[in-house]
Design a protein around this motif. Structure first.
Motif, PDB file in Angstrom:
ATOM      1  N   LYS A  17       2.333  17.379 -12.601  1.00  0.00           N
ATOM      2  CA  LYS A  17       2.276  18.786 -12.207  1.00  0.00           C
ATOM      3  C   LYS A  17       3.418  19.561 -12.844  1.00  0.00           C
ATOM      4  O   LYS A  17       3.216  20.664 -13.359  1.00  0.00           O
ATOM      5  N   ASN A  18       4.607  18.992 -12.840  1.00  0.00           N
ATOM      6  CA  ASN A  18       5.760  19.665 -13.440  1.00  0.00           C
ATOM      7  C   ASN A  18       5.590  19.869 -14.934  1.00  0.00           C
ATOM      8  O   ASN A  18       5.999  20.904 -15.476  1.00  0.00           O
ATOM      9  N   ILE A  19       4.973  18.906 -15.608  1.00  0.00           N
ATOM     10  CA  ILE A  19       4.706  19.063 -17.042  1.00  0.00           C
ATOM     11  C   ILE A  19       3.732  20.199 -17.273  1.00  0.00           C
ATOM     12  O   ILE A  19       3.927  21.053 -18.159  1.00  0.00           O
ATOM     13  N   VAL A  44       0.833  -1.207   0.000  1.00  0.00           N
ATOM     14  CA  VAL A  44       0.000   0.000   0.000  1.00  0.00           C
ATOM     15  C   VAL A  44       0.864   1.252   0.000  1.00  0.00           C
ATOM     16  O   VAL A  44       0.615   2.201  -0.747  1.00  0.00           O
ATOM     17  N   ARG A  45       1.909   1.261   0.822  1.00  0.00           N
ATOM     18  CA  ARG A  45       2.804   2.420   0.895  1.00  0.00           C
ATOM     19  C   ARG A  45       3.526   2.663  -0.421  1.00  0.00           C
ATOM     20  O   ARG A  45       3.654   3.798  -0.876  1.00  0.00           O
ATOM     21  N   LYS A  46       4.027   1.585  -1.054  1.00  0.00           N
ATOM     22  CA  LYS A  46       4.761   1.738  -2.310  1.00  0.00           C
ATOM     23  C   LYS A  46       3.841   2.220  -3.434  1.00  0.00           C
ATOM     24  O   LYS A  46       4.244   3.064  -4.245  1.00  0.00           O
ATOM     25  N   ILE A  47       2.620   1.722  -3.478  1.00  0.00           N
ATOM     26  CA  ILE A  47       1.669   2.169  -4.505  1.00  0.00           C
ATOM     27  C   ILE A  47       1.381   3.658  -4.313  1.00  0.00           C
ATOM     28  O   ILE A  47       1.347   4.426  -5.288  1.00  0.00           O
ATOM     29  N   ALA A  48       1.194   4.098  -3.067  1.00  0.00           N
ATOM     30  CA  ALA A  48       0.962   5.516  -2.790  1.00  0.00           C
ATOM     31  C   ALA A  48       2.187   6.345  -3.168  1.00  0.00           C
ATOM     32  O   ALA A  48       2.063   7.446  -3.721  1.00  0.00           O
ATOM     33  N   ALA A  58       2.274   6.721  -6.914  1.00  0.00           N
ATOM     34  CA  ALA A  58       1.211   7.637  -7.339  1.00  0.00           C
ATOM     35  C   ALA A  58       1.618   9.084  -7.080  1.00  0.00           C
ATOM     36  O   ALA A  58       1.370   9.971  -7.906  1.00  0.00           O
ATOM     37  N   ALA A  59       2.252   9.340  -5.938  1.00  0.00           N
ATOM     38  CA  ALA A  59       2.708  10.697  -5.616  1.00  0.00           C
ATOM     39  C   ALA A  59       3.788  11.150  -6.587  1.00  0.00           C
ATOM     40  O   ALA A  59       3.784  12.303  -7.043  1.00  0.00           O
ATOM     41  N   ILE A  60       4.702  10.273  -6.922  1.00  0.00           N
ATOM     42  CA  ILE A  60       5.771  10.610  -7.875  1.00  0.00           C
ATOM     43  C   ILE A  60       5.174  10.912  -9.240  1.00  0.00           C
ATOM     44  O   ILE A  60       5.557  11.886  -9.908  1.00  0.00           O
ATOM     45  N   GLU A  61       4.218  10.100  -9.657  1.00  0.00           N
ATOM     46  CA  GLU A  61       3.558  10.321 -10.956  1.00  0.00           C
ATOM     47  C   GLU A  61       2.793  11.638 -10.950  1.00  0.00           C
ATOM     48  O   GLU A  61       2.846  12.402 -11.920  1.00  0.00           O
TER      49      GLU A  61
END
Length: 83
Positions: free
Chosen positions: A73-75, A58-62, A65-68
Motif C-alpha cells: 500500500k505504501n508503495i 497462524v497468527r505469525k503468518i497473518a 501478510a499484514a506487514i506485506e
C-alpha cells in the motif's frame, strides 16, 4: 539451539524468557511457536522451569501478510504522489 541457550541462561542465571521462533517439527514442517519459561530456585539451585510452548503459526503468518500488505500500500500511495 536458541531454545537451549535460553534454558541454559534460565538455569544458570535465573533469566525468565518469552521468545517467538520457528521450529522444525518431527514431520519436517516449519512452525512458529512461542516459548515461555520461568526458573524456580530453591537454596540457590534451579529445581524446575515452569512455562508453556504455544503454536502461533497462524497468527505469525497473518502478521507477516499484514506487514506485506501495508508495504505494498505504501508503495502504491508513494507512486501516486509522484505522478
Amino acid at each position: 539451539m536458541y531454545i537451549m541457550g535460553q534454558i541454559t541462561l534460565a538455569i544458570k542465571q535465573g533469566h525468565f524468557f518469552d521468545i517467538e521462533l520457528r521450529i522444525l517439527t518431527a514431520n519436517q514442517n516449519l512452525k512458529w511457536v512461542r516459548v515461555i519459561g520461568e526458573p524456580e530456585f530453591e537454596n540457590g539451585k534451579c529445581v524446575r522451569i515452569s512455562g508453556s510452548f504455544q503454536d502461533i503459526d497462524v497468527r505469525k503468518i497473518a502478521e507477516f501478510a499484514a506487514i506485506e500488505g501495508l508495504a505494498e500500500k505504501n508503495i502504491i500511495v508513494g507512486s501516486i504522489g509522484s505522478l
